[in-house]
Design a protein around this motif. Sequence first.
Motif, PDB file in Angstrom:
ATOM      1  N   ASP A   1       3.604   4.628  -4.816  1.00 32.34           N
ATOM      2  CA  ASP A   1       4.176   5.868  -5.335  1.00 32.34           C
ATOM      3  C   ASP A   1       5.052   5.535  -6.534  1.00 32.34           C
ATOM      4  O   ASP A   1       5.772   4.537  -6.530  1.00 32.34           O
TER       5      ASP A   1
ATOM      6  N   GLU B   1       0.836  -1.199   0.000  1.00 32.31           N
ATOM      7  CA  GLU B   1       0.000   0.000   0.000  1.00 32.31           C
ATOM      8  C   GLU B   1       0.871   1.250   0.000  1.00 32.31           C
ATOM      9  O   GLU B   1       2.092   1.166   0.089  1.00 32.31           O
ATOM     10  N   GLY B   2       0.224   2.417  -0.103  1.00 31.64           N
ATOM     11  CA  GLY B   2       0.979   3.667  -0.175  1.00 31.64           C
ATOM     12  C   GLY B   2       1.803   3.740  -1.441  1.00 31.64           C
ATOM     13  O   GLY B   2       2.957   4.155  -1.450  1.00 31.64           O
TER      14      GLY B   2
END
Length: 226
Positions: A222, A219-220
Amino acid sequence: MKEIERLLPGYNCGECGFKSCREFARALLKGTDRGREIEIELCPHLGLEKHREKRAEIEETLPRLRRLLAEGRGGEEGEAEIRGVIDGLAADFSLAPLPGEPSCREDVHPFDRDLEFEVGDVLRYRPLGCPVTHFGKVVKIDHGLVTVHVVGPRHLLGDRDFAPLDVGVSLVAAFEGVVLRGRVPGVGETVRFLPDHCMMQKVHSGVIVHSEGRMVRIEGIDLKVW
């Protein structure tokens, strides 16, 4: 094989007849696939002027690598390094689909909250920060997150019966898949990873929130990687 893959355009367009540049590189190294001869001309992009030097390097490298393969010294076991094609960054691991699935799972958050769709629909979206339009088939909808399998774009664009729902720019919040190459990370680690289905073969970053065997959830997400 990685030496050849690094020199390919990395578009994963499928015009060569293979699902990815990685598969084409593997077939090109072997020289044949399912009884047919595999030549560099199958990649139309390598005929363009901007790829002229890379094509020449492939043509120069292939005989040596094929010879090593024939001698039993050209396998993939020693290819520890994993690098993105478009940025050249090193990754901790490559992420492959869960068993029996066509791509890694992506959790997508469309910014347009008025849209309505259901499981089985195909969404047309552009991930925030990515220049490539994606097509994803909806697998699950849960609290605003839409889990999809990426199934395009190229091979769907010519299908007359194909009518995707345009959801515009969307945030890709998570990936789920299997660590194919590289080390298996632990929960809480910030990692660099390369999704096998990424059309640009660009290294992503994120945080491991679940790790079981070789299956991970990240997750997160970028696209900025330092």
